[in-house]
Motif scaffolding. Structure first.
Motif, PDB file in Angstrom:
ATOM      1  N   ALA A  42      35.299  42.305  51.065  1.00 23.28           N
ATOM      2  CA  ALA A  42      35.009  40.855  50.856  1.00 23.28           C
ATOM      3  C   ALA A  42      35.060  40.644  49.193  1.00 23.28           C
ATOM      4  N   HIS A  43      35.433  40.108  48.684  1.00 23.84           N
ATOM      5  CA  HIS A  43      35.349  38.843  47.289  1.00 23.84           C
ATOM      6  C   HIS A  43      35.880  39.425  45.998  1.00 23.84           C
ATOM      7  N   ASP A  44      35.697  40.295  45.844  1.00 24.81           N
ATOM      8  CA  ASP A  44      35.566  41.689  44.634  1.00 24.81           C
ATOM      9  C   ASP A  44      36.650  42.709  44.933  1.00 24.81           C
ATOM     10  N   ALA A  45      37.601  42.965  44.797  1.00 24.56           N
ATOM     11  CA  ALA A  45      38.071  43.810  44.874  1.00 24.56           C
ATOM     12  C   ALA A  45      38.019  45.451  43.781  1.00 24.56           C
ATOM     13  N   ALA A  72      40.248  39.907  50.033  1.00 27.20           N
ATOM     14  CA  ALA A  72      40.344  40.932  48.482  1.00 27.20           C
ATOM     15  C   ALA A  72      40.585  42.879  49.688  1.00 27.20           C
ATOM     16  N   ALA A  73      40.886  41.916  50.538  1.00 26.51           N
ATOM     17  CA  ALA A  73      42.152  43.135  51.263  1.00 26.51           C
ATOM     18  C   ALA A  73      42.813  43.567  50.985  1.00 26.51           C
ATOM     19  N   ALA A  77      44.111  47.390  48.741  1.00 22.37           N
ATOM     20  CA  ALA A  77      45.407  47.909  49.241  1.00 22.37           C
ATOM     21  C   ALA A  77      46.128  48.755  48.558  1.00 22.37           C
ATOM     22  N   ASP A  78      46.987  47.267  47.855  1.00 18.68           N
ATOM     23  CA  ASP A  78      47.362  47.844  47.057  1.00 18.68           C
ATOM     24  C   ASP A  78      46.847  48.659  46.008  1.00 18.68           C
ATOM     25  N   ALA A  79      45.989  49.034  45.189  1.00 22.03           N
ATOM     26  CA  ALA A  79      45.173  50.065  44.242  1.00 22.03           C
ATOM     27  C   ALA A  79      44.928  51.149  44.364  1.00 22.03           C
TER      28      ALA A  79
END
Length: 209
Positions: A42-45, A72-73, A77-79
């Motif tokens: 939620a909100h803040d990766a 923020a998913a 996920a990309d990170a």
């Protein structure tokens, strides 16, 4: 190795049916010192990644696809390279927030996810959303309920894609069947237990007949 549950609160907005509201969300991280699963990115990766502390992220599990639980998913996920898992019944909601990025895998009732020696059993609990799920960790004596069950009663069912009799049935059949001392870790607000909520919920269950 020691299993643990980490808790992070992130802030943002929830939007549906033309309205937008400020919300604080609970983000749960379950695992050991080597690997973890995130429940509801939620909100803040960046804050969630910091809370992982270098552990391998095995999966991002979405309890449902309201935007405040999944916004923020994709960035997380990309990170991290972790797959995003969602029950397929919530794809219409997901696509409202992320039309160009689908989840990487599906959640199903009865499925078991394992991380750091901890087993999380997927319970499909529709009502707040068609694909809402809870995750039960018997070894930890806890269930992660997303927006299906809160301290004080069921999640909201007054907006699109939700249904009151359905959430009542989900709580009756899937959550009240758990041991009374099971800790309920929610998508918003304070935690509670199945035993503390059962007497209060009986009033809601009676209205659902």
């Amino acid at each position: 190795m020691t299993s643990e549950i980490d808790h992070l609160v992130t802030s943002g907005t929830f939007s549906l049916d033309g309205g937008t509201w400020d919300v604080d969300n609970n983000v749960w991280i379950i695992g050991d010192e080597r690997e973890a699963i995130v429940i509801d990115a939620a909100h803040d990766a960046a804050a969630i990644r910091d809370a992982l502390g270098g552990r391998t992220l095995k999966a991002i599990v979405s309890t449902h696809a309201h935007n405040d639980h999944i916004d923020a998913a994709p960035v997380l996920a990309d990170a991290t390279g972790a797959p995003i898992l969602l029950h397929p019944a919530d794809l219409p909601l997901w696509e409202m927030t992320h039309p160009d990025r689908r989840p990487d895998g599906e959640l199903a009732d009865g499925q078991t996810l394992t991380v750091g020696g901890i087993e999380l059993k997927v319970l499909h609990t529709p009502g707040h959303a068609p694909g809402a799920v809870c995750l039960y960790a018997p070894e930890l004596g806890t269930v992660f309920t997303g927006d299906t069950l809160f301290q004080g009663g069921p999640g909201a069912t007054g907006r699109s894609f939700s249904d009151f009799p359905t959430i009542i049935g989900s709580i009756r059949e899937k959550l009240l069947a758990l041991p009374g001392d099971t800790k309920v870790r929610t998508g918003h607000g304070d935690s509670t237990t199945i035993g503390d909520e059962a007497p209060h919920l009986q009033e809601w269950l009676d209205r659902g007949h």
